[in-house]
Design a protein around this motif. Structure first.
Motif, PDB file in Angstrom:
ATOM      1  N   ILE A  14       0.763  -1.192  -0.028  1.00  0.00           N
ATOM      2  CA  ILE A  14       0.039  -0.043  -0.092  1.00  0.00           C
ATOM      3  C   ILE A  14       0.858   1.303   0.028  1.00  0.00           C
ATOM      4  O   ILE A  14       0.729   2.086  -0.681  1.00  0.00           O
ATOM      5  N   GLU A  15       1.895   1.359   0.924  1.00  0.00           N
ATOM      6  CA  GLU A  15       2.836   2.487   1.092  1.00  0.00           C
ATOM      7  C   GLU A  15       3.384   2.743  -0.493  1.00  0.00           C
ATOM      8  O   GLU A  15       3.432   4.106  -0.601  1.00  0.00           O
ATOM      9  N   HIS A  16       3.813   1.572  -1.220  1.00  0.00           N
ATOM     10  CA  HIS A  16       4.329   1.943  -2.363  1.00  0.00           C
ATOM     11  C   HIS A  16       3.372   2.601  -3.633  1.00  0.00           C
ATOM     12  O   HIS A  16       3.687   3.234  -4.362  1.00  0.00           O
ATOM     13  N   VAL A  17       1.982   2.016  -3.652  1.00  0.00           N
ATOM     14  CA  VAL A  17       1.092   2.369  -4.582  1.00  0.00           C
ATOM     15  C   VAL A  17       0.299   3.572  -4.248  1.00  0.00           C
ATOM     16  O   VAL A  17      -0.401   4.206  -5.059  1.00  0.00           O
ATOM     17  N   LEU A  18      -0.014   3.924  -2.675  1.00  0.00           N
ATOM     18  CA  LEU A  18      -0.951   5.067  -2.463  1.00  0.00           C
ATOM     19  C   LEU A  18      -0.484   6.458  -3.105  1.00  0.00           C
ATOM     20  O   LEU A  18      -1.417   7.136  -3.468  1.00  0.00           O
ATOM     21  N   PRO A  19       0.818   6.723  -3.272  1.00  0.00           N
ATOM     22  CA  PRO A  19       1.044   8.022  -3.981  1.00  0.00           C
ATOM     23  C   PRO A  19       0.345   7.954  -5.534  1.00  0.00           C
ATOM     24  O   PRO A  19      -0.058   9.356  -5.782  1.00  0.00           O
ATOM     25  N   PHE A  20       0.329   6.878  -5.927  1.00  0.00           N
ATOM     26  CA  PHE A  20      -0.283   7.054  -7.556  1.00  0.00           C
ATOM     27  C   PHE A  20      -1.774   7.223  -7.382  1.00  0.00           C
ATOM     28  O   PHE A  20      -2.365   8.275  -7.870  1.00  0.00           O
ATOM     29  N   TYR A  21      -2.633   6.637  -6.257  1.00  0.00           N
ATOM     30  CA  TYR A  21      -3.772   7.098  -6.182  1.00  0.00           C
ATOM     31  C   TYR A  21      -4.230   8.638  -5.521  1.00  0.00           C
ATOM     32  O   TYR A  21      -4.985   9.291  -5.929  1.00  0.00           O
ATOM     33  N   GLU A  22      -3.461   8.876  -4.527  1.00  0.00           N
ATOM     34  CA  GLU A  22      -3.435  10.331  -4.067  1.00  0.00           C
ATOM     35  C   GLU A  22      -2.745  11.414  -4.881  1.00  0.00           C
ATOM     36  O   GLU A  22      -3.351  12.352  -5.253  1.00  0.00           O
TER      37      GLU A  22
END
Length: 139
Positions: A14-22
């Motif tokens: 989640i930590e790795h992909v969260l910046p993509f979503y946010e």
């Protein structure tokens, strides 16, 4: 089925992909939670008209870990909001649907959940998600 409640997306981190979503998509993180009964860490994302549920496995035996190992990251399941989950499970079984969960389990946000076996639903993993007894829809 009342509505589509959320789309579950399997991710390794989640930590790795969260910046993509946010940052890239401009969506808002609603909540982070661990669901030990499912072996996952969950991030709920506000997708506007629907929630996205990012699912990170907590251990190698988690169903989500096995999914990622077999198919890679990506869409894991589609969840329908229901009321009276036990009755919905019974109705589906009466119609020939095989259930992964014959009885509901505690899911994210306090919802009671049960999954249909993808072999009974043309290759799609569907979740029944009953939030009837939750005072406030946290996710």
């Amino acid at each position: 089925m009342n509505r589509v409640d959320h789309i579950g997306i399997a991710v390794s981190s989640i930590e790795h992909v969260l910046p993509f979503y946010e940052q890239t998509l401009g969506l808002k993180l609603l909540k982070l939670e661990e669901v030990s009964s499912q072996g996952v860490k969950v991030a709920f994302i506000d997708g506007g008209n629907i929630k996205l549920e990012l699912l990170e496995p907590l251990h190698k035996e988690s169903p989500v870990a096995k999914f990622i190992e077999k198919k890679g990251e990506g869409i894991h399941h589609l969840a329908f909001g229901v009321q009276g989950i036990e009755e919905r499970i019974s109705e589906l079984r009466d119609k020939g649907v095989n259930m992964i969960n014959e009885t509901p389990k505690q899911g994210a946000g306090g919802a009671m959940v049960a999954f249909m076996h993808p072999k009974s639903s043309h290759g799609v993993l569907y979740e029944l998600c009953d939030k009837t007894n939750i005072k406030e829809d946290h996710a």
